[in-house]
Design a protein around this motif. Sequence first.
Motif, PDB file in Angstrom:
ATOM      1  N   LEU A   1      56.256  31.804  39.519  1.00 52.93           N
ATOM      2  CA  LEU A   1      54.984  32.401  39.084  1.00 52.93           C
ATOM      3  C   LEU A   1      54.460  31.729  37.814  1.00 52.93           C
ATOM      4  N   GLU A   2      55.368  31.356  36.926  1.00 60.98           N
ATOM      5  CA  GLU A   2      54.949  30.676  35.699  1.00 60.98           C
ATOM      6  C   GLU A   2      54.392  29.294  36.013  1.00 60.98           C
ATOM      7  N   SER A   3      55.019  28.592  36.957  1.00 60.98           N
ATOM      8  CA  SER A   3      54.533  27.254  37.332  1.00 60.98           C
ATOM      9  C   SER A   3      53.154  27.326  37.997  1.00 60.98           C
ATOM     10  N   LYS A   4      52.839  28.479  38.594  1.00 59.53           N
ATOM     11  CA  LYS A   4      51.520  28.666  39.209  1.00 59.53           C
ATOM     12  C   LYS A   4      50.486  29.180  38.202  1.00 59.53           C
ATOM     13  N   GLY A   5      50.923  29.440  36.971  1.00 64.10           N
ATOM     14  CA  GLY A   5      50.007  29.909  35.935  1.00 64.10           C
ATOM     15  C   GLY A   5      49.650  31.382  36.042  1.00 64.10           C
ATOM     16  N   LEU A   6      50.463  32.159  36.771  1.00 67.74           N
ATOM     17  CA  LEU A   6      50.142  33.568  37.002  1.00 67.74           C
ATOM     18  C   LEU A   6      50.808  34.510  36.001  1.00 67.74           C
ATOM     19  N   ILE A   7      51.874  34.043  35.372  1.00 65.49           N
ATOM     20  CA  ILE A   7      52.546  34.815  34.317  1.00 65.49           C
ATOM     21  C   ILE A   7      52.894  33.863  33.181  1.00 65.49           C
ATOM     22  N   CYS A   8      53.199  34.452  32.024  1.00 63.52           N
ATOM     23  CA  CYS A   8      53.779  33.670  30.937  1.00 63.52           C
ATOM     24  C   CYS A   8      54.941  34.471  30.372  1.00 63.52           C
ATOM     25  N   ARG A   9      55.912  33.745  29.865  1.00 66.82           N
ATOM     26  CA  ARG A   9      57.072  34.381  29.223  1.00 66.82           C
ATOM     27  C   ARG A   9      57.000  34.077  27.737  1.00 66.82           C
TER      28      ARG A   9
ATOM     29  N   SER B   1      65.403  37.929  23.401  1.00 61.48           N
ATOM     30  CA  SER B   1      64.555  38.898  24.084  1.00 61.48           C
ATOM     31  C   SER B   1      63.272  38.215  24.573  1.00 61.48           C
ATOM     32  N   VAL B   2      62.970  38.424  25.843  1.00 63.53           N
ATOM     33  CA  VAL B   2      61.799  37.789  26.470  1.00 63.53           C
ATOM     34  C   VAL B   2      60.931  38.867  27.100  1.00 63.53           C
ATOM     35  N   THR B   3      59.625  38.668  27.057  1.00 64.17           N
ATOM     36  CA  THR B   3      58.720  39.525  27.810  1.00 64.17           C
ATOM     37  C   THR B   3      57.953  38.663  28.808  1.00 64.17           C
ATOM     38  N   VAL B   4      57.585  39.279  29.911  1.00 64.97           N
ATOM     39  CA  VAL B   4      56.832  38.618  30.974  1.00 64.97           C
ATOM     40  C   VAL B   4      55.469  39.293  31.014  1.00 64.97           C
ATOM     41  N   GLU B   5      54.424  38.496  31.013  1.00 63.60           N
ATOM     42  CA  GLU B   5      53.075  39.048  30.963  1.00 63.60           C
ATOM     43  C   GLU B   5      52.171  38.347  31.973  1.00 63.60           C
ATOM     44  N   LEU B   6      51.266  39.121  32.559  1.00 66.19           N
ATOM     45  CA  LEU B   6      50.268  38.533  33.454  1.00 66.19           C
ATOM     46  C   LEU B   6      49.332  37.640  32.647  1.00 66.19           C
ATOM     47  N   THR B   7      49.023  36.472  33.180  1.00 66.51           N
ATOM     48  CA  THR B   7      47.971  35.650  32.588  1.00 66.51           C
ATOM     49  C   THR B   7      46.633  36.185  33.108  1.00 66.51           C
ATOM     50  N   GLU B   8      45.563  35.686  32.583  1.00 64.94           N
ATOM     51  CA  GLU B   8      44.244  36.090  33.086  1.00 64.94           C
ATOM     52  C   GLU B   8      44.108  35.747  34.566  1.00 64.94           C
ATOM     53  N   GLN B   9      44.617  34.570  34.936  1.00 62.90           N
ATOM     54  CA  GLN B   9      44.588  34.144  36.342  1.00 62.90           C
ATOM     55  C   GLN B   9      45.441  35.076  37.210  1.00 62.90           C
ATOM     56  N   GLY B  10      46.609  35.471  36.711  1.00 61.10           N
ATOM     57  CA  GLY B  10      47.484  36.387  37.439  1.00 61.10           C
ATOM     58  C   GLY B  10      46.854  37.754  37.595  1.00 61.10           C
ATOM     59  N   PHE B  11      46.213  38.240  36.529  1.00 62.13           N
ATOM     60  CA  PHE B  11      45.539  39.537  36.569  1.00 62.13           C
ATOM     61  C   PHE B  11      44.424  39.524  37.617  1.00 62.13           C
ATOM     62  N   THR B  12      43.611  38.484  37.596  1.00 63.34           N
ATOM     63  CA  THR B  12      42.505  38.363  38.553  1.00 63.34           C
ATOM     64  C   THR B  12      43.026  38.317  39.985  1.00 63.34           C
ATOM     65  N   LEU B  13      44.090  37.537  40.199  1.00 60.24           N
ATOM     66  CA  LEU B  13      44.658  37.412  41.546  1.00 60.24           C
ATOM     67  C   LEU B  13      45.210  38.745  42.046  1.00 60.24           C
ATOM     68  N   ILE B  14      46.018  39.428  41.244  1.00 60.80           N
ATOM     69  CA  ILE B  14      46.632  40.664  41.724  1.00 60.80           C
ATOM     70  C   ILE B  14      45.578  41.746  41.915  1.00 60.80           C
ATOM     71  N   ASP B  15      44.546  41.761  41.087  1.00 64.13           N
ATOM     72  CA  ASP B  15      43.476  42.740  41.298  1.00 64.13           C
ATOM     73  C   ASP B  15      42.750  42.498  42.617  1.00 64.13           C
ATOM     74  N   GLN B  16      42.621  41.251  43.013  1.00 65.90           N
ATOM     75  CA  GLN B  16      41.974  40.923  44.283  1.00 65.90           C
ATOM     76  C   GLN B  16      42.893  41.223  45.457  1.00 65.90           C
ATOM     77  N   ILE B  17      44.117  40.740  45.386  1.00 62.54           N
ATOM     78  CA  ILE B  17      45.023  40.862  46.529  1.00 62.54           C
ATOM     79  C   ILE B  17      45.469  42.297  46.765  1.00 62.54           C
ATOM     80  N   ILE B  18      45.559  43.129  45.720  1.00 64.85           N
ATOM     81  CA  ILE B  18      46.036  44.504  45.924  1.00 64.85           C
ATOM     82  C   ILE B  18      45.064  45.291  46.802  1.00 64.85           C
ATOM     83  N   GLU B  19      43.795  44.996  46.715  1.00 59.17           N
ATOM     84  CA  GLU B  19      42.801  45.659  47.573  1.00 59.17           C
ATOM     85  C   GLU B  19      43.034  45.285  49.038  1.00 59.17           C
TER      86      GLU B  19
END
Length: 160
Positions: A92-100, A109-127
Amino acid sequence: MDAIDRVVEQWAREKPDLETEPMAIMGRLMRIAKYMETEVARLHKSYDLKLGEFDVLASLRRSGKPYRLTPSELIDSMMLTSGAMTNRLDKLESKGLICREHSKEDRRSVTVELTEQGFTLIDQIIEEHAAVQIKLVKGMSASQKKQMNMLLKGWLTQFE
């Protein structure tokens, strides 16, 4: 008569004392699950995602702002091993959908976060994902869906 009925009928003839009701239930559940998985996988593939990658994006999105979780929180929500999670996160990180991001206080300690591209994609695909699920259960009435959900929920407590 469906394929499961034929199997049960054959066992009844060959071994009349064999209890086959659980066999019939499991056979039908597994066949239904296979059809459902195939339809959902087709949608995810059209977005170059695997089911597990979708699950990570969906978990981050439904966690609410700031759409960030630790790998451990993701593992707990998806019942995965850390190796499987690392693999998904790498893809997912290599696709630019999340960042660590490493914590400034504790570099381990690491956190995983949606990128703007990941947020846009999941908002579209979840529908579309929800629409596929609706299509898959369209043969049941509202009361049947409610009853099925209650039965499965009760059964699942036996295992979890």
